[in-house]
Write an enzyme that holds these catalytic residues in place. Structure first.
Site, PDB file in Angstrom:
ATOM      1  N   VAL A  82       9.653  27.413  19.279  1.00 40.29           N
ATOM      2  CA  VAL A  82       8.880  27.888  18.082  1.00 40.29           C
ATOM      3  C   VAL A  82       9.612  27.810  16.672  1.00 40.29           C
ATOM      4  O   VAL A  82      10.796  28.098  16.769  1.00 40.29           O
ATOM      5  CB  VAL A  82       8.429  29.510  18.311  1.00 40.29           C
ATOM      6  CG1 VAL A  82       7.566  29.915  16.890  1.00 40.29           C
ATOM      7  CG2 VAL A  82       7.482  29.696  19.626  1.00 40.29           C
ATOM      8  N   ARG A  90       5.681  30.766   5.099  1.00 41.03           N
ATOM      9  CA  ARG A  90       4.999  31.620   4.236  1.00 41.03           C
ATOM     10  C   ARG A  90       3.508  31.248   3.948  1.00 41.03           C
ATOM     11  O   ARG A  90       3.194  31.567   2.946  1.00 41.03           O
ATOM     12  CB  ARG A  90       5.947  32.337   3.260  1.00 41.03           C
ATOM     13  CG  ARG A  90       7.143  32.915   3.511  1.00 41.03           C
ATOM     14  CD  ARG A  90       8.032  33.197   2.481  1.00 41.03           C
ATOM     15  NE  ARG A  90       9.106  33.959   2.737  1.00 41.03           N
ATOM     16  CZ  ARG A  90      10.327  33.262   3.279  1.00 41.03           C
ATOM     17  NH1 ARG A  90      10.491  31.994   3.203  1.00 41.03           N
ATOM     18  NH2 ARG A  90      11.464  33.846   3.401  1.00 41.03           N
ATOM     19  N   GLY A  92       1.072  31.100   6.777  1.00 43.42           N
ATOM     20  CA  GLY A  92       0.164  31.533   7.893  1.00 43.42           C
ATOM     21  C   GLY A  92       0.511  30.524   8.819  1.00 43.42           C
ATOM     22  O   GLY A  92      -0.563  30.771   9.899  1.00 43.42           O
ATOM     23  N   VAL A  93       1.238  29.677   9.019  1.00 41.64           N
ATOM     24  CA  VAL A  93       1.400  28.678  10.140  1.00 41.64           C
ATOM     25  C   VAL A  93       1.816  29.255  11.493  1.00 41.64           C
ATOM     26  O   VAL A  93       1.140  29.156  12.400  1.00 41.64           O
ATOM     27  CB  VAL A  93       2.467  27.287   9.857  1.00 41.64           C
ATOM     28  CG1 VAL A  93       2.376  26.518  10.941  1.00 41.64           C
ATOM     29  CG2 VAL A  93       1.836  26.740   8.558  1.00 41.64           C
ATOM     30  N   LEU A  94       3.130  30.052  11.163  1.00 46.71           N
ATOM     31  CA  LEU A  94       3.302  31.078  12.465  1.00 46.71           C
ATOM     32  C   LEU A  94       2.224  31.705  13.065  1.00 46.71           C
ATOM     33  O   LEU A  94       1.969  31.776  14.191  1.00 46.71           O
ATOM     34  CB  LEU A  94       4.587  31.797  12.180  1.00 46.71           C
ATOM     35  CG  LEU A  94       5.206  32.305  13.392  1.00 46.71           C
ATOM     36  CD1 LEU A  94       5.271  31.461  14.640  1.00 46.71           C
ATOM     37  CD2 LEU A  94       6.450  33.015  13.113  1.00 46.71           C
ATOM     38  N   SER A 118      15.185  34.145  17.994  1.00 42.47           N
ATOM     39  CA  SER A 118      16.208  33.913  17.262  1.00 42.47           C
ATOM     40  C   SER A 118      16.358  34.925  16.009  1.00 42.47           C
ATOM     41  O   SER A 118      17.167  35.123  15.607  1.00 42.47           O
ATOM     42  CB  SER A 118      15.979  32.409  16.776  1.00 42.47           C
ATOM     43  OG  SER A 118      14.761  32.405  16.064  1.00 42.47           O
ATOM     44  N   TYR A 123       8.790  38.925  15.782  1.00 43.18           N
ATOM     45  CA  TYR A 123       7.721  38.792  16.789  1.00 43.18           C
ATOM     46  C   TYR A 123       7.131  40.224  17.088  1.00 43.18           C
ATOM     47  O   TYR A 123       6.071  40.394  17.713  1.00 43.18           O
ATOM     48  CB  TYR A 123       8.339  38.109  17.997  1.00 43.18           C
ATOM     49  CG  TYR A 123       8.612  36.664  17.866  1.00 43.18           C
ATOM     50  CD1 TYR A 123       7.764  35.836  18.116  1.00 43.18           C
ATOM     51  CD2 TYR A 123       9.848  36.430  17.614  1.00 43.18           C
ATOM     52  CE1 TYR A 123       7.823  34.560  17.743  1.00 43.18           C
ATOM     53  CE2 TYR A 123      10.254  34.973  17.231  1.00 43.18           C
ATOM     54  CZ  TYR A 123       9.025  33.961  17.531  1.00 43.18           C
ATOM     55  OH  TYR A 123       9.450  32.755  17.273  1.00 43.18           O
ATOM     56  N   PHE A 411      15.255  30.057  27.579  1.00 45.06           N
ATOM     57  CA  PHE A 411      14.213  29.214  27.935  1.00 45.06           C
ATOM     58  C   PHE A 411      13.731  28.746  26.461  1.00 45.06           C
ATOM     59  O   PHE A 411      13.843  29.204  25.414  1.00 45.06           O
ATOM     60  CB  PHE A 411      13.140  29.581  28.917  1.00 45.06           C
ATOM     61  CG  PHE A 411      12.459  30.944  28.351  1.00 45.06           C
ATOM     62  CD1 PHE A 411      11.454  30.937  27.521  1.00 45.06           C
ATOM     63  CD2 PHE A 411      13.190  32.169  28.850  1.00 45.06           C
ATOM     64  CE1 PHE A 411      10.937  32.179  27.215  1.00 45.06           C
ATOM     65  CE2 PHE A 411      12.611  33.270  28.431  1.00 45.06           C
ATOM     66  CZ  PHE A 411      11.348  33.567  27.813  1.00 45.06           C
TER      67      PHE A 411
END
Length: 411
Positions: A82, A90, A92-94, A118, A123, A411
């Site tokens: 990711v 900033r 809204g893509v994530l 990371s 999250y 992973f």
């Protein structure tokens, strides 16, 4: 031009992976690492966000089977790769990637998603809770010794080529998930991750070495993979052993392997960065104070299908509790759920209109899912609320596991 999110095509992989490396600082991986991750990438589970002809964000998932309390292996999406370009943060893509991905996980019938973060603060807002921790240990051999159990001297140790011993080591690893939550059953191809050994990753240490522990009949019951970093100064040697993996199927083999890595000549420090939080090593060392120990978050768990996830694991005590769960990002989980478990640990989870006993968010439920984080500790932080007096303690006991969950590799 509007951004386009689409499933990765095989001929786009290099551009997609270049974007991922850019998001993580722009330092390219070795050709060996890159080729391995190309082979492991599940294209149909990999998403790219494109701004015209430029890939500006990535997200992927691996199809895992994850050990949970009780020993079952539960289908899980291993969220990975990711990253968002600095030019498109900033915006809204994530959030859009996480939305698409969790919808896909739900449609595919996986009750949970897991990841390593990371930046763990990111999250939680998507419902991931910190469910497993890893421990790093650094042993000062000048002040610390090991106390080993009877029978340790009977274990035979043999130095082997890491790749040639891979099948024997994998048989040992295959025995681990049943005894500890959080371990993914190794899928084909993943065994090669353990023996990746690019020189750029050694930090001046030796090539990867491997020692196996054998019973009298020659059966391999443990292994240690490690590197030795020679260091010399005016006083003489000051070398270090870096333990990458050390696993065994019985206590004497485990102790024999630790004694081995702590007795390598010309080294005075043994470092092991990814150990279980309750590692037996803590009870083998003679002086824990001289063994620098640190904890950090490891696996983050997200319940995607709440009732399926809660019934997939077993419970350590009988339980009958109504949970009122808040889940803004996956609203199908929001509401009241009756979780009932019998003396055998098997559980049923159904929607109910009954009054809630406990109130919590799906993030806290994810944190407690593998049994390593207690509902009591979350309640002490104000994250779980006891509505019915006396409901918290039995629920916390039922969710808690006998051993700490552990993710042995990334992973």
């Amino acid at each position: 031009m509007a951004l386009e999110t689409r499933v990765l095509q095989s001929d786009e992989w290099d551009v997609w992976y270049d974007q991922l490396e850019l998001a993580f600082g722009g330092v390219p991986e070795s050709p060996e690492e890159r080729e391995l991750y190309r082979s492991l990438t599940e294209m149909e589970r990999s998403l790219g966000v494109w701004d015209g002809g430029t890939c500006v964000a990535t997200a992927g998932a691996f199809s895992f089977r994850l050990s949970v309390p009780g020993g079952a292996l539960v289908p899980a999406a291993g969220v990975t790769m990711v990253g968002v370009s600095p030019t498109h943060r900033r915006q809204g893509v994530l959030t859009s990637l996480m939305r698409r991905q969790l919808d896909d996980v739900r449609a595919g019938g996986e009750p949970i998603a897991v990841l390593t973060a990371s930046d763990p603060a990111i999250y939680g807002r998507f419902g991931y809770g910190t469910a497993a921790y890893s421990m790093s240990v650094e042993i000062d051999k000048t002040r610390v010794r090991l106390t080993v159990p009877p029978g340790t001297d009977d274990v035979r140790l043999r130095l082997v080529d890491p790749r040639k011993a891979l099948s024997d080591c994998e048989r040992v690893f295959a025995g681990l998930p049943a005894g500890r939550p959080g371990i993914p059953a190794r899928q084909p191809g993943w065994e090669l991750q353990a023996v990746l050994d690019p020189e750029s990753e050694r930090s001046g240490a030796s090539p990867l070495k491997c020692v196996v522990a054998e019973r009298a009949d020659g059966e391999v019951v443990g292994y240690a993979r490690y590197r030795v970093k020679p260091v010399w100064d005016l006083t003489g040697s000051d070398g270090r052993v870096d333990v990458q993996d050390l696993d065994a199927l019985d206590p004497v083999a485990y102790a024999a392997l630790w004694r081995y890595v702590c007795s390598i000549d010309l080294t005075w420090t043994v470092s092991a960065p990814k150990r279980p939080a309750d590692d037996a090593l803590l009870h083998l060392v003679t002086d824990l104070r001289r063994s620098q120990v640190r904890l950090r978050d490891s696996m983050h768990v997200r319940l995607v299908d709440l009732p399926a996830a809660l019934t997939a694991r077993s419970y350590g005590a009988p339980l009958d509790v109504v949970l009122e769960v808040e889940d803004a990002f996956c609203p199908w989980n929001t509401g009241r759920w009756r979780l009932a478990a019998g003396a055998d640990g098997a559980a049923v989870c159904t929607r109910t209109e009954d009054t809630a006993d406990l109130e919590l968010s799906v993030r806290e439920l994810g944190a407690a899912y593998l049994g390593g984080v207690t509902l009591n500790s979350l309640a002490a932080a104000g994250l779980v609320r006891e509505v019915r007096a006396g409901a918290l303690a039995p629920a916390s006991r039922a969710f808690a596991g006998d051993v700490a969950p552990w993710l042995p590799h990334g992973f």
